[in-house]
Motif scaffolding. Structure first.
Motif, PDB file in Angstrom:
ATOM      1  N   ALA A  14      16.101 -26.691  46.710  1.00  0.00           N
ATOM      2  CA  ALA A  14      15.314 -26.712  47.948  1.00  0.00           C
ATOM      3  C   ALA A  14      16.075 -27.440  49.049  1.00  0.00           C
ATOM      4  CB  ALA A  14      13.965 -27.386  47.697  1.00  0.00           C
ATOM      5  N   ALA A  15      16.712 -28.558  48.708  1.00  0.00           N
ATOM      6  CA  ALA A  15      17.465 -29.309  49.710  1.00  0.00           C
ATOM      7  C   ALA A  15      18.613 -28.475  50.274  1.00  0.00           C
ATOM      8  CB  ALA A  15      17.988 -30.607  49.098  1.00  0.00           C
ATOM      9  N   TYR A  16      19.299 -27.727  49.415  1.00  0.00           N
ATOM     10  CA  TYR A  16      20.365 -26.850  49.910  1.00  0.00           C
ATOM     11  C   TYR A  16      19.812 -25.814  50.887  1.00  0.00           C
ATOM     12  CZ  TYR A  16      24.223 -28.405  46.931  1.00  0.00           C
ATOM     13  OH  TYR A  16      25.234 -29.136  46.362  1.00  0.00           O
ATOM     14  N   ARG A  17      18.697 -25.193  50.540  1.00  0.00           N
ATOM     15  CA  ARG A  17      18.108 -24.187  51.427  1.00  0.00           C
ATOM     16  C   ARG A  17      17.674 -24.818  52.751  1.00  0.00           C
ATOM     17  NH1 ARG A  17      16.757 -19.087  48.997  1.00  0.00           N
ATOM     18  NH2 ARG A  17      17.972 -18.975  47.072  1.00  0.00           N
ATOM     19  N   GLU A  54      22.156 -19.351  49.417  1.00  0.00           N
ATOM     20  CA  GLU A  54      22.183 -18.606  48.157  1.00  0.00           C
ATOM     21  C   GLU A  54      21.891 -19.482  46.946  1.00  0.00           C
ATOM     22  OE1 GLU A  54      25.470 -15.178  48.676  1.00  0.00           O
ATOM     23  OE2 GLU A  54      26.280 -17.207  48.817  1.00  0.00           O
ATOM     24  N   ILE A  55      21.884 -20.780  47.116  1.00  0.00           N
ATOM     25  CA  ILE A  55      21.712 -21.689  45.989  1.00  0.00           C
ATOM     26  C   ILE A  55      20.322 -21.539  45.382  1.00  0.00           C
ATOM     27  CG2 ILE A  55      21.601 -24.116  45.283  1.00  0.00           C
ATOM     28  CD1 ILE A  55      24.413 -23.309  45.853  1.00  0.00           C
ATOM     29  N   THR A  56      20.291 -21.453  44.059  1.00  0.00           N
ATOM     30  CA  THR A  56      19.027 -21.446  43.322  1.00  0.00           C
ATOM     31  C   THR A  56      19.062 -22.568  42.287  1.00  0.00           C
ATOM     32  OG1 THR A  56      19.848 -19.952  41.609  1.00  0.00           O
ATOM     33  CG2 THR A  56      18.831 -18.936  43.568  1.00  0.00           C
ATOM     34  N   ALA A  57      17.899 -22.855  41.729  1.00  0.00           N
ATOM     35  CA  ALA A  57      17.821 -23.902  40.709  1.00  0.00           C
ATOM     36  C   ALA A  57      18.765 -23.618  39.537  1.00  0.00           C
ATOM     37  CB  ALA A  57      16.374 -24.042  40.220  1.00  0.00           C
ATOM     38  N   SER A  58      18.858 -22.368  39.148  1.00  0.00           N
ATOM     39  CA  SER A  58      19.677 -22.029  37.975  1.00  0.00           C
ATOM     40  C   SER A  58      21.163 -21.923  38.293  1.00  0.00           C
ATOM     41  CB  SER A  58      19.197 -20.714  37.358  1.00  0.00           C
ATOM     42  OG  SER A  58      19.277 -19.666  38.303  1.00  0.00           O
ATOM     43  N   ASP A 236       8.401 -22.382  50.430  1.00  0.00           N
ATOM     44  CA  ASP A 236       7.662 -21.391  49.645  1.00  0.00           C
ATOM     45  C   ASP A 236       7.106 -20.282  50.530  1.00  0.00           C
ATOM     46  OD1 ASP A 236       8.019 -22.257  47.017  1.00  0.00           O
ATOM     47  OD2 ASP A 236       6.432 -23.765  47.190  1.00  0.00           O
ATOM     48  N   ARG A 237       6.844 -20.579  51.781  1.00  0.00           N
ATOM     49  CA  ARG A 237       6.360 -19.540  52.705  1.00  0.00           C
ATOM     50  C   ARG A 237       7.476 -18.635  53.169  1.00  0.00           C
ATOM     51  NH1 ARG A 237       3.422 -23.980  54.822  1.00  0.00           N
ATOM     52  NH2 ARG A 237       4.886 -24.221  56.548  1.00  0.00           N
ATOM     53  N   ILE A 238       8.669 -19.211  53.425  1.00  0.00           N
ATOM     54  CA  ILE A 238       9.697 -18.422  54.105  1.00  0.00           C
ATOM     55  C   ILE A 238      10.918 -18.113  53.238  1.00  0.00           C
ATOM     56  CG2 ILE A 238       8.986 -19.349  56.343  1.00  0.00           C
ATOM     57  CD1 ILE A 238      11.446 -21.159  56.285  1.00  0.00           C
ATOM     58  N   ASP A 239      11.160 -18.863  52.153  1.00  0.00           N
ATOM     59  CA  ASP A 239      12.383 -18.695  51.382  1.00  0.00           C
ATOM     60  C   ASP A 239      12.192 -19.168  49.950  1.00  0.00           C
ATOM     61  OD1 ASP A 239      15.039 -18.185  50.834  1.00  0.00           O
ATOM     62  OD2 ASP A 239      15.809 -20.017  51.758  1.00  0.00           O
ATOM     63  N   PRO A 240      11.273 -18.557  49.204  1.00  0.00           N
ATOM     64  CA  PRO A 240      10.907 -19.074  47.889  1.00  0.00           C
ATOM     65  C   PRO A 240      11.944 -18.843  46.788  1.00  0.00           C
ATOM     66  CG  PRO A 240       9.738 -17.043  48.317  1.00  0.00           C
ATOM     67  CD  PRO A 240      10.457 -17.392  49.584  1.00  0.00           C
ATOM     68  N   GLY A 241      13.016 -18.149  47.085  1.00  0.00           N
ATOM     69  CA  GLY A 241      14.008 -17.820  46.064  1.00  0.00           C
ATOM     70  C   GLY A 241      14.716 -19.013  45.476  1.00  0.00           C
ATOM     71  N   PHE A 242      14.633 -20.168  46.121  1.00  0.00           N
ATOM     72  CA  PHE A 242      15.330 -21.359  45.618  1.00  0.00           C
ATOM     73  C   PHE A 242      14.851 -21.755  44.229  1.00  0.00           C
ATOM     74  CE2 PHE A 242      11.491 -23.110  47.479  1.00  0.00           C
ATOM     75  CZ  PHE A 242      11.182 -24.220  46.705  1.00  0.00           C
ATOM     76  N   ARG A 243      13.629 -21.388  43.868  1.00  0.00           N
ATOM     77  CA  ARG A 243      13.072 -21.800  42.575  1.00  0.00           C
ATOM     78  C   ARG A 243      13.626 -21.008  41.387  1.00  0.00           C
ATOM     79  NH1 ARG A 243       8.587 -25.102  42.922  1.00  0.00           N
ATOM     80  NH2 ARG A 243       7.668 -25.353  45.004  1.00  0.00           N
ATOM     81  N   ALA A 244      14.322 -19.939  41.649  1.00  0.00           N
ATOM     82  CA  ALA A 244      14.776 -19.043  40.557  1.00  0.00           C
ATOM     83  C   ALA A 244      15.741 -19.737  39.610  1.00  0.00           C
ATOM     84  CB  ALA A 244      15.437 -17.814  41.157  1.00  0.00           C
TER      85      ALA A 244
END
Length: 244
Positions: A14-17, A54-58, A236-244
């Motif tokens: 989330a911080a990266y995003r 592009e950063i995600t949790a995984s 979560d409203r605008i860029d929820p992909g970070f949680r993947a």
């Protein structure tokens, strides 16, 4: 992966995003990291090839204090990020999260002889917690780690001369909020310097000291319980992909 590491990965992604959202990124060339609890000081950092949006949790890479990936098949990470971040994670038990940027405003203030000046409320809130480290070239020399730590002392933010800004915190939320205030203060200082020949003002020293004392209180509540949850809702409203 346990629940603690999973939660840390989500916060750091989330911080990266958010850094990308605020326009603070520098292509692939700066770093945010978080330490995983345990005696070996392993920490998570970005893979070298991904943009911050592009950063995600995984996708975050787990490395040890020697810079070696701990999971098979992990992509490479940047050596300079390892040197700076490992130095602080190793030396400060309270440095669970470390964030470093190269924004134009942060670099501009890092090149000013007076550093961060008490020109705005934001600057006064954080200025007494800011350390300085002289530029030594691109941070690939392991010997620089000791000098970084010595210059940081007990402070939680640093201006790397002719380079950029850095903050740390007990949580990703705390490091990010410190980074937000430091970057806003630098931006305002640069903008104030372009304001013409009218000169700049700052309050009396007693007011500067009072504001600094106020800034040292309430970070836990402001970061962990107010600002960070709000920022996660925004993502979560605008860029929820970070949680993947």
């Amino acid at each position: 992966m346990d629940d603690i590491e999973r939660a840390l990965r989500i916060d750091l992604a989330a911080a990266y995003r958010l850094v990308a959202l605020y326009g603070w990124d520098d292509l692939i060339f700066t770093h945010l990291s978080v330490r995983i609890p345990g005696p070996d000081h392993a920490f998570l950092i970005n893979p070298q090839h991904l943009m911050f949006e592009e950063i995600t949790a995984s996708s975050l890479v787990k490395i040890d204090v020697e810079g070696r990936p701990l999971d098979p098949g992990s992509p490479p990470t940047h050596p300079a990020g390892f040197v700076i971040h490992s130095a602080i994670h190793m030396a400060r038990e309270d440095a669970h999260a470390v964030m470093h940027l190269h924004t134009p405003q942060g670099q501009a203030v890092s090149a000013m002889a007076g550093g961060l000046e008490p020109l705005t409320q934001t600057a006064m809130l954080v200025r007494d917690d800011v350390a300085y480290h002289a530029y030594e070239g691109v941070a690939t020399d392991l010997e620089e780690r000791a000098r970084l730590v010595a210059d940081l002392r007990d402070r939680s933010s640093m201006i790397l001369r002719n380079h950029g800004t850095l903050t740390m915190g007990r949580t990703v939320a705390e490091a990010f909020l410190r980074l937000y205030f430091l970057e806003r203060a630098c931006e305002a200082q640069v903008m104030a310097g372009t304001g013409g020949s009218g000169g700049l003002t700052s309050p009396p020293q007693a007011v500067i000291a009072k504001t600094a004392e106020q800034g040292s209180k309430g970070l836990d509540m402001a970061a962990n319980h107010l600002a960070w949850p709000a920022l996660l809702r925004k993502l979560d409203r605008i860029d929820p992909g970070f949680r993947a």
